[in-house]
Motif scaffolding. Structure first.
Motif, PDB file in Angstrom:
ATOM      1  N   GLU A   1     131.133  51.173 -36.430  1.00 24.35           N
ATOM      2  CA  GLU A   1     132.142  50.120 -36.254  1.00 24.35           C
ATOM      3  C   GLU A   1     132.197  49.219 -37.484  1.00 24.35           C
ATOM      4  O   GLU A   1     133.278  48.800 -37.918  1.00 24.35           O
ATOM      5  CB  GLU A   1     131.825  49.291 -35.011  1.00 24.35           C
TER       6      GLU A   1
ATOM      7  N   THR B   1     123.321  53.749 -29.956  1.00 26.66           N
ATOM      8  CA  THR B   1     123.960  52.427 -30.070  1.00 26.66           C
ATOM      9  C   THR B   1     123.949  51.961 -31.522  1.00 26.66           C
ATOM     10  O   THR B   1     124.950  51.429 -32.023  1.00 26.66           O
ATOM     11  CB  THR B   1     123.232  51.392 -29.183  1.00 26.66           C
TER      12      THR B   1
ATOM     13  N   SER C   1     125.079  51.753 -25.630  1.00 28.39           N
ATOM     14  CA  SER C   1     126.153  52.742 -25.460  1.00 28.39           C
ATOM     15  C   SER C   1     125.924  53.511 -24.155  1.00 28.39           C
ATOM     16  O   SER C   1     124.819  53.503 -23.602  1.00 28.39           O
ATOM     17  CB  SER C   1     126.134  53.726 -26.629  1.00 28.39           C
TER      18      SER C   1
ATOM     19  N   SER D   1     126.625  53.634 -33.389  1.00 27.12           N
ATOM     20  CA  SER D   1     127.954  53.094 -33.025  1.00 27.12           C
ATOM     21  C   SER D   1     128.218  51.786 -33.757  1.00 27.12           C
ATOM     22  O   SER D   1     129.330  51.540 -34.230  1.00 27.12           O
ATOM     23  CB  SER D   1     128.049  52.817 -31.534  1.00 27.12           C
TER      24      SER D   1
END
Ligand code: F6P
Length: 351
Positions: A154, A147, A283, A150
């Protein structure tokens, strides 16, 4: 018990532990509040957990039980400034609750403390590795890492467009403590031009040459990812403050910004991602590993295999002795696949 810094995916672990324990083994599950401090409290702070109670938390960040990364029970900070060994109070709390076994979800620091408590008090302990830093060497993945990567990826995706619009050098400072796993993974995934990790030395000239080379090829912007523990060019650690337990990193992004601007006059901006990397919806991979670890940890208890930690290796769940997990620290391998991949993509990583 969740212990140490929080991260996304902890509630998925708790949920799996509760489902497996209650539905398969018909056991009762107590969630300990605020890590070891919950067992230290009088009366011990614990909550009865049922599948109905844990189900709504599957997609929630953080830990429904609360946690702390402060207050080593063997040198516990007292209000008068002294430190005291409070380990026996925690052991007493475990027995007072009538526990048969304890699942400790933590990084290497927490697992070391819990193992010491277990050995001292004869507690039946099973560990589950979690840390966004992904530095527990016995497992390919720890809960929370995917996570965090990610979120950092992003952030790079978002910085990309504003960097290009303003012809700027964008510096993204990410967490990871002494390891550069988040930086190198997000950097590759998010198309960074420069990735700086604590494991590989760099020069400001090397970074500036990368920026200039891009400009010569018509690329008016540059994305730099830096891990929080990267040192200055002269080798000094950049820290915010430190309490007596551990230092807090922060500020390397700003240092780089000043150096780059001073050297080549590029317009730079710094984003420090901070604790956003630990929060938010977990995630799917963190939920999947969380579920797998939770079920496997409960099964270890059923088999009375204590003093072990569950691990993820080659898409399989396994377990190893906790002592092995504590000593096998894993930084980024400077000769490893991700470093070779980054270099193969012409990303500047250092010299
Ligand atoms: O170990 C996890 C981590 O998020 C590190 O990446 C970071 O350096 C540290 O914890 C931050 O700790 P705190 O929550 O105390 O600020």
């Amino acid at each position: 018990m969740t212990s140490g810094g929080d991260c996304a995916g902890l509630n998925a672990v708790i949920r799996a532990v509760v489902h497996r324990s209650v539905n398969t083994y018909r056991w009762e599950v107590l969630g300990i509040r605020q890590a070891t401090q919950g067992l230290m409290a009088q009366p011990p702070q614990a909550v009865n957990l049922s599948p109905d109670k844990v189900d709504p938390f599957l997609t929630a960040g953080g830990t429904m039980l609360g946690t702390t990364n402060k207050g080593n029970p063997f040198a516990f900070p007292m209000p008068d400034g002294s430190v005291r060994d409070r380990s026996e109070e925690i052991i007493a709390g475990y027995h007072q609750l009538g526990l048969d076994a304890l699942i400790g979800i933590g990084g290497d620091g927490s697992l070391a403390i819990l193992q010491r408590l277990a050995q001292q008090g004869n507690l039946n302990l099973v560990g589950i590795p979690k840390t966004i830093d992904n530095d527990v060497g016995v497992t390919e993945l720890s809960i929370g890492f995917d996570t965090a990567v990610s979120i950092a990826t992003e952030a790079l995706d978002r910085l990309h467009f504003t960097a290009a619009s303003h012809s700027r050098v964008m510096i993204l400072e990410v967490m990871g403590r002494d390891a550069g796993h988040i930086a190198i993974s997000a950097g590759i995934a998010g198309g960074a031009d420069v990735i700086l990790i604590p494991e590989i030395p760099y020069t400001i000239d090397g970074i500036c040459q990368t920026i200039k080379k891009r400009q010569e090829h018509g690329k008016n912007y540059c994305l730099i990812v830096v891990a929080e523990a990267v040192r200055t060019e002269a080798g000094e650690a950049v820290t915010l403050a430190s309490d007596f337990e551990q230092c807090r990193f922060g500020g390397i992004g700003q240092y780089l910004s000043e150096q780059i601007c001073g050297r080549i006059g590029a317009e730079t901006r710094v984003t420090v991602l901070g604790h956003t990397q630990r929060g938010g919806t977990p995630s799917s991979l963190d939920r999947l590993i969380g579920a797998t670890f939770g079920v496997a940890a409960v099964d270890l208890i059923a088999q009375e295999q204590y003093d072990r930690v569950v691990t993820w290796q080659n898409r399989q769940v396994r377990s190893v002795p906790i002592s092995e997990a504590i000593v096998r620290y894993a930084a980024v391998n400077p000769e490893g696949t991700l470093v070779r991949t980054a270099r193969g993509l012409d990303i500047y990583l250092g010299d």
